[in-house]
Write an enzyme that holds these catalytic residues in place. Sequence first.
Site, PDB file in Angstrom:
ATOM      1  N   GLU A  64     113.162  27.189  56.695  1.00 21.53           N
ATOM      2  CA  GLU A  64     114.162  26.689  57.638  1.00 21.53           C
ATOM      3  C   GLU A  64     115.490  26.284  57.015  1.00 21.53           C
ATOM      4  OE1 GLU A  64     113.814  27.185  60.612  1.00 21.53           O
ATOM      5  OE2 GLU A  64     111.655  27.494  60.805  1.00 21.53           O
TER       6      GLU A  64
ATOM      7  N   HIS B 161     115.483  34.825  59.483  1.00 20.63           N
ATOM      8  CA  HIS B 161     114.049  34.659  59.228  1.00 20.63           C
ATOM      9  C   HIS B 161     113.321  35.998  59.072  1.00 20.63           C
ATOM     10  CE1 HIS B 161     113.314  30.422  59.350  1.00 20.63           C
ATOM     11  NE2 HIS B 161     113.800  30.247  60.554  1.00 20.63           N
TER      12      HIS B 161
ATOM     13  N   MET C  25     112.189  31.216  68.492  1.00 18.00           N
ATOM     14  CA  MET C  25     111.108  31.410  67.530  1.00 18.00           C
ATOM     15  C   MET C  25     111.223  32.790  66.923  1.00 18.00           C
ATOM     16  SD  MET C  25     108.559  30.435  65.845  1.00 18.00           S
ATOM     17  CE  MET C  25     107.693  31.465  64.690  1.00 18.00           C
TER      18      MET C  25
ATOM     19  N   GLU D 180     117.646  33.050  63.673  1.00 11.63           N
ATOM     20  CA  GLU D 180     116.351  33.720  63.860  1.00 11.63           C
ATOM     21  C   GLU D 180     116.296  35.051  63.116  1.00 11.63           C
ATOM     22  OE1 GLU D 180     114.157  31.831  65.069  1.00 11.63           O
ATOM     23  OE2 GLU D 180     115.654  30.365  65.704  1.00 11.63           O
TER      24      GLU D 180
END
Length: 819
Positions: free
Chosen positions: A341, A322, A284, A319
């Site tokens: 995504e 992001h 995450m 990750e």
Amino acid sequence: MGKSCRVNKLCILCVFLALVSIATIITLWTIALTGGDNGDGTGPWDSYRLPTALVPAYYNVTLWPRFICDPITGLYIFTGGGSAPSIKSCWMQPETQYLVIELNSKLTKKQKYQLYTNFTGELADDLAGFYRSEYEEDGVRKIVATSQMHPTHARKTFPCFDEPALKAVFHITLIHPPGTVALSNGKEIDIVNITIGGASVTHTKFEPTEIMSTYLLAIVISDYTHISAIRIWARREATEQGQGSYALNVTRPVLDFFQSYFNISYPLSKSDQIALPDFFFGAMENWGLVTYRESNLLYDPVTSSNRNKETTATIIAHELAHMWFGNLVTLRWWNEVWLNEGFASYVSYLGADHAEPAWNVKDLIVLDDVHRVFAVDALTSSHPLSSKEDSVVLPGQISEQFDTISYSKPVFVQGLSTYLKQFSYSNTVGSDLWHHLQLAVSANDVPLPHPVSDIMDRWVLQMGFPVVTIDTVTGKVSQKHFLLDPDSNNMVQSPYNYEWLIPVRWMKSGEVQTDIWWLKEKHAVNFEMTRDGSWLLANINVTGYYRVNYDCGNWESLLAQLHSEHQVHQQQVTLAYAAPWAQLVDDAFNLARARMVSNTLALNTTLYLSVETQYMPWQSALDNLDYYYLMLDRTEVYPHMQVYYTLCISLTKDLVTPLFLYFKNMTSDLNCVPDGHTDQYNQVNAIRTACKTGVTECRTLTTAWFKQWMEAPQHNLIHPNLRSVVYCSAMEAGEEAEWEFGWSQFRNASVASEASKLMSALACTSDVSLLKRYLSYTLNSTMIRKQDATSVITSVASNSVGQFLAWDFVREHWEYMFT
């Protein structure tokens, strides 16, 4: 807005005491706060979307995970100047997940108010919100308090405006036991030991975050240790064994690459990554504190395979991408998850390729992403990349957006830098991206048949993808919506009648045509695509998101080319991946499933594999043949299918035997591994397929290796690359003794990647009673962690012996699983 907090009455579970202060800017939303309704008996709290007139500015959050029995609750509202209305009442609205506060008078437009509340809540083991993760180290049971706010679990932790567009600054303070360390998104700025109610605690305060969405908040309290300035956090044992070193070595070059690629510096003052024993997702992207499953962040050079190494590199790259694309610039609402995504999935290959250039990992995007999403997007249950905002409102609907479609249907971005710079610390919709792409197109005089938005809307606003059919005799080219089940009734209406603007790159007899040709209608004619006695291959490099079908004559010419000179592409054209025939094989098998070509044609595309040693076409063929095996090997229900199943196995055995012997000779009787990254993958394919199809030499070898390990459990001499396939082969051929040994090794494994290999292999047994027992373990989190239960059930279902067992098990225990 939040779920009702449960208080632990029995003092058995850890619960947290949370003191929360929230400052908000009030503009127009006074009716809901004064108890007014919408005139129809409902209030704003009956809507699943927050009103837009109440805006959070910042949160002051103090959390104290500890054992406690008595609830402490309170709620106050005040303002910095003048008087604030008093609270008349408050209540929970469970269905819409609101905390509703009814005031005695109205709020003043544009006035700032502060809401103060304190409360208790259970620190459960449900892997959502603020939760607990447990593990054992050196015989001691330990607890980690950690979080997963994405997508709608921040509201489960404290009252907040839990929508991605309602960004705010977070001031986080954590109170925790001495000897533990507290982590959050920002850097620690004040750590002191204090006494509260006679208890000694550590008080850690963090720098304010950048303005960000609630779903990116992260909180972890543990006794972990870390390595280096770019901090990799893990269990002490894992850190001491050096399992975080590879992640550290990858992170710096990946961050450097993205700073250059996006032309924007890393926006934060620190970068933490932490491996958790219990974590539902693979990872995450919490801003500044990325959380991972242990198997995805940690790499042990002694026991981990090159597949584990690649997984660590690509997930870290995903990750970290992001940090810019998703965190710095965020989607406005969950109906456009692909904005976060899809692009992160694409650039993760670029980042990993920069960190490990010898792997040629960019080639694998076709197998790992494009083929994977093709399989899902060719069903009537698929969905467009973008949906209407009001069609995605329930928390369950939001979670459903995070599927293969959103992750693996990426958009190539040219105007990213201007897009990211303009919308930094803000939110966007898809049309904002198209606008910046169009600016880049116009600035560089890129010839396109239509504006970027017109082209991309057709790919984003309608589900699925087309199949392009080329008649190389007449030059006629057509497109239609591709569905694996041609008899399925597609009830989903498309705003474009399932018609796409399709870029076609193609080659004739090994010669790439210089210009991209655009198919802009359902039917067109391109006389340059006539075959003239040679062969034509379209969608080279898989630059387009579509499948291709041909007339029978061209298929025959392509098959002849496969058999005679399948390596012609290596001599005449440089492709984005090493084997264009991998796509040809995948197209043929899926066209056969859709009854557009014969199964015989699909199987004929594999015959040349007896002289092929490259990974890409082999993996493509095996993925498709596995589907045939799974469908045909249902002898309990369809005994006549056994004939076809036996024929498929026999065909594959004949094809794989030369590949098995090739690697056997290359690697000194399979006692070592090849140098090439994908050659190592194909060695595993050769062993797995040879053992599965009954190559005696293979099965003898794997059972001997496993028996050797059973006789000396502390000395596992099986190469890490080969362990997954050897374990599975030995379990399948073995009996209860092999399974029990595998189970004991799984329970005692100290390296997450090794545990994962054993967990999958345990599902390979052909013993029905063992499979039933294994399935039952998923109901007990002390046997199989909750994060792994789905993987175990899926692995059992992938075993032809376990298909019906898994299906019956899921139906019998659905209520427990769903809860």
